[in-house]
Write an enzyme that holds these catalytic residues in place. Structure first.
Site, mmCIF file in Angstrom:
data_model
loop_
_atom_site.group_PDB
_atom_site.id
_atom_site.type_symbol
_atom_site.label_atom_id
_atom_site.label_comp_id
_atom_site.label_asym_id
_atom_site.label_seq_id
_atom_site.Cartn_x
_atom_site.Cartn_y
_atom_site.Cartn_z
ATOM 1 N N GLY A 1 1.603 -24.059 48.465
ATOM 2 C CA GLY A 1 1.753 -24.075 49.922
ATOM 3 C C GLY A 1 0.450 -23.712 50.601
ATOM 4 O O GLY A 1 0.431 -23.048 51.646
ATOM 5 N N ALA A 2 -0.662 -24.170 50.006
ATOM 6 C CA ALA A 2 -1.996 -23.727 50.454
ATOM 7 C C ALA A 2 -2.590 -24.620 51.546
ATOM 8 O O ALA A 2 -3.742 -24.444 51.921
ATOM 9 C CB ALA A 2 -2.946 -23.665 49.260
ATOM 10 N N ALA B 1 17.466 -17.027 49.192
ATOM 11 C CA ALA B 1 16.297 -17.397 48.387
ATOM 12 C C ALA B 1 15.305 -16.240 48.323
ATOM 13 O O ALA B 1 14.783 -15.911 47.252
ATOM 14 C CB ALA B 1 15.618 -18.633 48.980
ATOM 15 N N LYS B 2 15.050 -15.606 49.463
ATOM 16 C CA LYS B 2 14.026 -14.554 49.494
ATOM 17 C C LYS B 2 14.501 -13.278 48.790
ATOM 18 O O LYS B 2 13.683 -12.531 48.238
ATOM 19 C CB LYS B 2 13.616 -14.258 50.941
ATOM 20 C CG LYS B 2 12.846 -15.415 51.609
ATOM 21 C CD LYS B 2 11.656 -15.857 50.777
ATOM 22 C CE LYS B 2 10.625 -16.630 51.573
ATOM 23 N NZ LYS B 2 9.531 -17.143 50.716
ATOM 24 N N ARG C 1 -1.795 -24.792 54.704
ATOM 25 C CA ARG C 1 -1.924 -24.149 56.034
ATOM 26 C C ARG C 1 -1.301 -22.767 55.984
ATOM 27 O O ARG C 1 -0.799 -22.334 54.939
ATOM 28 C CB ARG C 1 -1.269 -25.014 57.111
ATOM 29 C CG ARG C 1 0.168 -25.383 56.819
ATOM 30 C CD ARG C 1 0.591 -26.561 57.717
ATOM 31 N NE ARG C 1 1.837 -27.157 57.302
ATOM 32 C CZ ARG C 1 3.035 -26.786 57.734
ATOM 33 N NH1 ARG C 1 3.143 -25.796 58.590
ATOM 34 N NH2 ARG C 1 4.126 -27.393 57.303
ATOM 35 N N SER D 1 10.405 -12.082 51.926
ATOM 36 C CA SER D 1 10.429 -12.015 53.389
ATOM 37 C C SER D 1 11.318 -10.852 53.800
ATOM 38 O O SER D 1 12.232 -10.470 53.051
ATOM 39 C CB SER D 1 11.028 -13.312 53.960
ATOM 40 O OG SER D 1 11.350 -13.151 55.330
ATOM 41 N N ASP E 1 5.224 -31.501 44.736
ATOM 42 C CA ASP E 1 6.425 -30.846 45.237
ATOM 43 C C ASP E 1 6.747 -29.758 44.220
ATOM 44 O O ASP E 1 7.055 -30.060 43.065
ATOM 45 C CB ASP E 1 7.573 -31.864 45.330
ATOM 46 C CG ASP E 1 8.883 -31.225 45.765
ATOM 47 O OD1 ASP E 1 8.976 -29.982 45.759
ATOM 48 O OD2 ASP E 1 9.803 -31.981 46.096
ATOM 49 N N VAL E 2 6.668 -28.479 44.634
ATOM 50 C CA VAL E 2 6.834 -27.388 43.661
ATOM 51 C C VAL E 2 8.214 -27.367 43.016
ATOM 52 O O VAL E 2 8.396 -26.761 41.961
ATOM 53 C CB VAL E 2 6.564 -25.985 44.265
ATOM 54 C CG1 VAL E 2 5.101 -25.785 44.595
ATOM 55 C CG2 VAL E 2 7.467 -25.699 45.452
ATOM 56 N N TYR F 1 17.865 -19.163 53.419
ATOM 57 C CA TYR F 1 16.529 -18.552 53.287
ATOM 58 C C TYR F 1 16.642 -17.087 52.828
ATOM 59 O O TYR F 1 15.889 -16.632 51.959
ATOM 60 C CB TYR F 1 15.831 -18.656 54.645
ATOM 61 C CG TYR F 1 14.386 -18.236 54.705
ATOM 62 C CD1 TYR F 1 13.368 -19.079 54.262
ATOM 63 C CD2 TYR F 1 14.024 -17.010 55.265
ATOM 64 C CE1 TYR F 1 12.025 -18.698 54.360
ATOM 65 C CE2 TYR F 1 12.698 -16.626 55.374
ATOM 66 C CZ TYR F 1 11.698 -17.473 54.918
ATOM 67 O OH TYR F 1 10.375 -17.092 55.022
#
Ligand code: NAP
Length: 253
Positions: A13-14, A157-158, A16, A142, A63-64, A154
């Protein structure tokens, strides 16, 4: 740092935001950096900018959440730059909605990028770290891991990333590999800008309102996260493992 292991980092995700700041910082710290992202053109540009500053970098589109693409990208970094001993699992998306309106696709894509993506990237990269008997894994969690309205996918996942990280710390410690998670609070990036847009609030007002709720009275910048990554991947952080560090301008977690 001794030269007994390679100084090669991968940041997902580098293209931005937080990932781009982490990649720049690790290059400044002397790492050769593999910048990975869905946006291939942007990471190639980011890698060129690092190279222009005298660093070593390569930009790779992927795509990771794809096992094949993750494994191919890790091997490309190893070929181009040397064995990766640092992995920062940062790629992320949001697909916010209240639970009763959340689609299966909203759920699967968020879990897929954050959890499956971190899993397949880490599985591919760990063999280089264990071979070198040295490694540093940093996963982006997060404050939403503690629960957040409209983010069932989310948050799950986090929170999952925190359990994943602690398990990596148990399994990989004896190979000289540490694993830690950073749980950011509000960081000014395209991700938080998109949330402001969806709520119909100008970004500056959104940030000002968020800052009022943060003890240090400002929102975070991507560099606030990059600073902590820089520490966690350093030689001196070798006795810090399995931790979740809340970088949120105040106590969380
Ligand atoms: P961002 O500005 O949206 O950047 C995320 C990057 O990840 C984008 O370049 C995106 O690519 C890439 N990406 C998304 N899905 C991908 C995939 N399947 N494979 C490869 N790359 C993918 O987000 P950010 O704010 O910098 O967030 C970075 C990380 O920090 C995320 O894990 C996020 O959840 C976490 N975080 C952020 C905040 C915050 O306040 N900003 C707070 C807590 C945690 P495209 O541009 O092509 O979509």
């Amino acid at each position: 740092m001794p030269d007994s292991h390679s100084r090669v980092a991968i940041v997902t995700g580098a293209a931005r935001g937080i990932g781009a700041a982490i990649a720049r910082r690790l290059a400044e710290d002397g790492f050769a950096v593999g910048l990975l992202d869905l946006d291939e053109a942007a990471v190639k540009q980011g890698a060129e900018a690092i190279t222009a500053q005298g660093g070593k970098a390569v930009g790779i589109g992927l795509d990771v959440s794809s096992t094949e693409q993750a494994e191919a990208a890790v091997e490309e970094v190893a070929r181009e730059l040397g064995a990766p001993t640092v992995l920062v699992n940062n790629a992320g998306i949001t697909r916010d909605n209240m639970l009763f309106k959340m689609s299966d696709q909203d759920w699967d894509s968020v879990i897929g990028v954050h959890l499956r993506g971190s899993f397949v990237m880490t599985r591919a990269a760990q063999k280089h770290m264990t071979e070198q008997r040295w490694g540093r894994i940093v996963n982006l969690s997060s404050i939403s891991a503690l629960g957040n309205r409209g983010q069932a996918n989310y948050s799950a996942a986090k929170a999952g990333i925190q359990g994943f990280t602690k398990t990596l710390a148990f399994e990989l410690g004896k190979f000289g590999v540490t694993a830690n998670a950073i749980a950011p609070g509000f960081i000014a990036t395209d991700m938080t800008m998109a949330t402001a847009e969806r709520l119909g609030v100008p970004f500056e007002d959104f940030k000002a309102a968020a800052a009022q709720e943060i003890p240090v009275r400002r929102v975070g910048e991507p560099e606030d996260i990059a600073n902590v990554v820089s520490f966690l991947v350093s030689e001196g952080a070798g006795f810090v493992s399995g931790q979740v560090i809340y970088v949120a301008g105040g106590p969380k977690g």
